[in-house]
Design a protein around this motif. Structure first.
Motif, PDB file in Angstrom:
ATOM      1  N   CYS A  49       0.833  -1.221   0.000  1.00 11.76           N
ATOM      2  CA  CYS A  49       0.000   0.000   0.000  1.00 11.76           C
ATOM      3  C   CYS A  49       0.864   1.266   0.000  1.00 11.76           C
ATOM      4  O   CYS A  49       0.399   2.333  -0.374  1.00 11.76           O
ATOM      5  N   THR A  50       2.105   1.167   0.430  1.00  4.75           N
ATOM      6  CA  THR A  50       3.010   2.326   0.372  1.00  4.75           C
ATOM      7  C   THR A  50       3.610   2.483  -1.028  1.00  4.75           C
ATOM      8  O   THR A  50       3.613   3.566  -1.603  1.00  4.75           O
ATOM      9  N   TYR A  51       4.133   1.394  -1.566  1.00  7.09           N
ATOM     10  CA  TYR A  51       4.920   1.499  -2.806  1.00  7.09           C
ATOM     11  C   TYR A  51       4.100   1.316  -4.085  1.00  7.09           C
ATOM     12  O   TYR A  51       4.489   1.813  -5.138  1.00  7.09           O
ATOM     13  N   GLY A  52       3.005   0.551  -4.004  1.00  6.68           N
ATOM     14  CA  GLY A  52       2.228   0.252  -5.206  1.00  6.68           C
ATOM     15  C   GLY A  52       2.968  -0.718  -6.116  1.00  6.68           C
ATOM     16  O   GLY A  52       4.033  -1.237  -5.767  1.00  6.68           O
ATOM     17  N   GLY A  53       2.407  -1.019  -7.300  1.00  8.87           N
ATOM     18  CA  GLY A  53       3.046  -1.934  -8.255  1.00  8.87           C
ATOM     19  C   GLY A  53       2.913  -3.385  -7.829  1.00  8.87           C
ATOM     20  O   GLY A  53       1.899  -3.800  -7.263  1.00  8.87           O
ATOM     21  N   LEU A  54       3.975  -4.140  -8.116  1.00  9.82           N
ATOM     22  CA  LEU A  54       4.014  -5.560  -7.732  1.00  9.82           C
ATOM     23  C   LEU A  54       5.149  -5.706  -6.730  1.00  9.82           C
ATOM     24  O   LEU A  54       6.220  -5.136  -6.925  1.00  9.82           O
ATOM     25  N   VAL A  55       4.899  -6.432  -5.660  1.00  7.92           N
ATOM     26  CA  VAL A  55       5.922  -6.564  -4.632  1.00  7.92           C
ATOM     27  C   VAL A  55       6.205  -8.020  -4.341  1.00  7.92           C
ATOM     28  O   VAL A  55       5.292  -8.823  -4.202  1.00  7.92           O
ATOM     29  N   GLN A  56       7.503  -8.317  -4.267  1.00  9.00           N
ATOM     30  CA  GLN A  56       7.954  -9.629  -3.837  1.00  9.00           C
ATOM     31  C   GLN A  56       8.375  -9.428  -2.390  1.00  9.00           C
ATOM     32  O   GLN A  56       9.274  -8.625  -2.108  1.00  9.00           O
ATOM     33  N   PHE A  57       7.719 -10.143  -1.475  1.00  8.36           N
ATOM     34  CA  PHE A  57       7.914  -9.826  -0.063  1.00  8.36           C
ATOM     35  C   PHE A  57       8.226 -11.067   0.762  1.00  8.36           C
ATOM     36  O   PHE A  57       7.528 -12.077   0.676  1.00  8.36           O
ATOM     37  N   ARG A  58       9.282 -10.983   1.549  1.00  9.47           N
ATOM     38  CA  ARG A  58       9.564 -12.019   2.538  1.00  9.47           C
ATOM     39  C   ARG A  58       9.913 -11.307   3.843  1.00  9.47           C
ATOM     40  O   ARG A  58      10.756 -10.398   3.853  1.00  9.47           O
ATOM     41  N   LYS A  59       9.234 -11.696   4.917  1.00 12.12           N
ATOM     42  CA  LYS A  59       9.420 -11.051   6.219  1.00 12.12           C
ATOM     43  C   LYS A  59      10.906 -11.009   6.587  1.00 12.12           C
ATOM     44  O   LYS A  59      11.619 -11.994   6.372  1.00 12.12           O
ATOM     45  N   GLY A  60      11.352  -9.883   7.113  1.00 13.06           N
ATOM     46  CA  GLY A  60      12.735  -9.797   7.580  1.00 13.06           C
ATOM     47  C   GLY A  60      13.742  -9.471   6.482  1.00 13.06           C
ATOM     48  O   GLY A  60      14.918  -9.282   6.763  1.00 13.06           O
ATOM     49  N   THR A  61      13.294  -9.428   5.214  1.00 10.02           N
ATOM     50  CA  THR A  61      14.224  -9.026   4.153  1.00 10.02           C
ATOM     51  C   THR A  61      13.628  -7.813   3.443  1.00 10.02           C
ATOM     52  O   THR A  61      12.419  -7.563   3.557  1.00 10.02           O
TER      53      THR A  61
END
Ligand SMILES: Nc1ncnc2c1ncn2[C@@H]1O[C@H](COP(=O)(O)OP(=O)(O)O)[C@@H](O)[C@H]1O
Ligand SMILES: C[C@@](O)(CCOP(=O)(O)O)CC(=O)O
Length: 416
Positions: A236-248
């Protein structure tokens, strides 16, 4: 909010989100892939109000329009902010120094004392708590005399349905406080740490500011969700597509291709906190089995991300494109079945997936599940007439269905 300066107006908006793959498994450090939506939450702040000495908080998404005395809020933020270190180490760039539980306890007391006549419902209480938390954390340490203002936050998102309404709400409030500090050039009180604002552009946020907005929105998500993974506040901050893994660090992918989806609302309310703790209980009881499912989900996210990245390069020929969408569809089915094993689907979500697969598409729940939304990617070559027919069939079954493209822009300062 401060006297002796011309009245200020600020408008901020932030997108909602969908998790394409990785809901629940992301809580256990597995990969998640999420995208922003064109639907947004909009904040409007104005000091041009009729009632002097009154603060109006208008959150129509949770039916809340409350009025407070300016002095009550001033007294509230003037109390020493509960911190885990000395105030001279704190300013708004250090959310990690707050004594989270102590602040929540003080806010609960304030709400109990001041909201006497308005009995707050649970969703209003969470929204108001989040607002007060951020107000205190940002403005408590500042040299500021509050005056009357109106703050309205409206949203195109359905609240509590898995499309990130809470993160989107948090992002606009945080971004507003940051913008307010920038425009008013506020300075810290003597006993707090100083800070430097280096971004000269008052019409957008720079990389450091976006990082900060996401970090603070995570704090708000902790209030609303308990133990959020951080994926919602990031997207919600950056928009687009996000690849996300907690802690990285999240990896942001700019969308060069149109990804069209059908979003289908079961209209069943659900509670993210409850669903997340239900999965935790199931994992406690069947650790190795559930860990196996979570690992499979990680693989699904990884494969789906590879596919989307390939499509996003715009270099695939028709055959390769068809193949990639076919793989994405199969991965969607796999994930929906894995989520069902975790116990977070619902007969209505299963019914939606059945209608989709009967017509050659693939769907899965998105977000916490238990109700809320299902999502379905529509390949570009898919017959538009069939899409229309599917949407009509879903509507006949009393579901809301909308076609939307993924990837709206992140938090933005909007013109007045
Ligand atoms: N536009 C909004 N205005 C005020 N509060 C909001 C708004 N959107 C979300 N919230 C808060 O967030 C809560 C919903 O969070 P959650 O269940 O996580 O839903 P979602 O999956 O949509 O983020 C609501 O109960 C409310 O407290
Ligand atoms: C279930 C979970 O993975 C996503 C929750 O999303 P939402 O609240 O349904 O929008 C929890 C989380 O990531 O914090």
């Amino acid at each position: 909010m401060t006297s002796s300066q011309p009245p200020l107006k600020i408008r901020i908006s932030a997108p909602g989100k969908v998790i394409l793959h990785g809901e629940h498994s992301v809580v256990y450090n597995k990969l998640a892939v999420a995208a922003s939506l064109g639907l947004r939450t909009q904040l409007e702040y104005s000091e041009e109000v009729e009632r002097q000495n009154v603060v109006a908080l208008d959150f129509p998404a949770v039916n809340m329009l409350h009025f407070y005395h300016v002095q009550d809020l001033q007294d509230f933020i003037d109390k020493p902010l509960p911190l885990i270190k000395s105030p001279c180490t704190y300013n708004f760039t250090h959310p990690e120094l707050l004594d989270h539980e102590e602040i929540l306890a003080s806010i609960a007391t304030f709400i109990a004392e001041k909201s006497g006549s308005h009995r707050l419902e649970a969703n209003q209480q969470l929204a108001f708590t989040s607002f007060l938390y951020l107000l205190w954390a940002f403005l408590g340490p500042m040299n500021i005399q509050l005056t009357h203002f109106k703050l309205r936050v409206k949203s195109e998102l359905t609240v509590s349905a898995g499309t990130g309404s809470s993160a989107s709400f948090a992002v606009v409030i945080v971004a507003f406080f940051l913008q307010f500090i920038r425009l008013r050039k506020l300075k810290p009180k003597d006993n707090y740490k100083g800070f430097n604002i280096t971004n000269p552009n008052l019409e957008s946020f720079d990389k450091k500011e976006l990082e900060l907005i996401s970090k603070w929105a995570f704090q708000s998500e902790r209030i609303i969700h308990g133990t959020p993974s951080g994926v919602d506040n990031t997207i919600c901050t950056y928009g687009g597509l996000v690849q996300f893994r907690k802690g990285t660090l999240p990896l942001l992918i700019e969308l060069a291709t149109k990804f069209t989806t059908i979003l289908i609302n079961t209209k069943l309310p659900r509670d993210t906190k409850r669903l997340v703790s239900m999965v935790a209980e199931r994992r406690e009881k069947y650790k190795s089995i559930i860990d196996g499912i979570l690992n499979s989900m990680d693989q699904v996210s990884t494969r789906a991300l590879q596919c989307m990245q390939k499509i996003n390069t715009k270099t695939l020929n028709d055959f390769e494109l068809l193949n990639s969408y076919e793989t994405l569809g199969e991965l969607t089915d796999l994930n929906q079945n894995l989520l069902r094993c975790l116990g977070v689907s619902h007969p209505k979500l299963d019914e939606i997936c059945f209608v989709l697969s009967n017509n050659g598409l693939h769907g899965k729940l998105t977000g916490a599940g238990g109700g809320g939304y299902a999502i379905c990617l529509v390949p570009p070559h898919f017959d538009k007439v069939v899409v229309k027919k599917i949407m009509e069939e879903l509507k006949l079954k009393e579901f809301d269905a909308v076609l939307t493209d993924l990837g709206g822009c992140g938090v933005s300062i909007d013109s007045l």
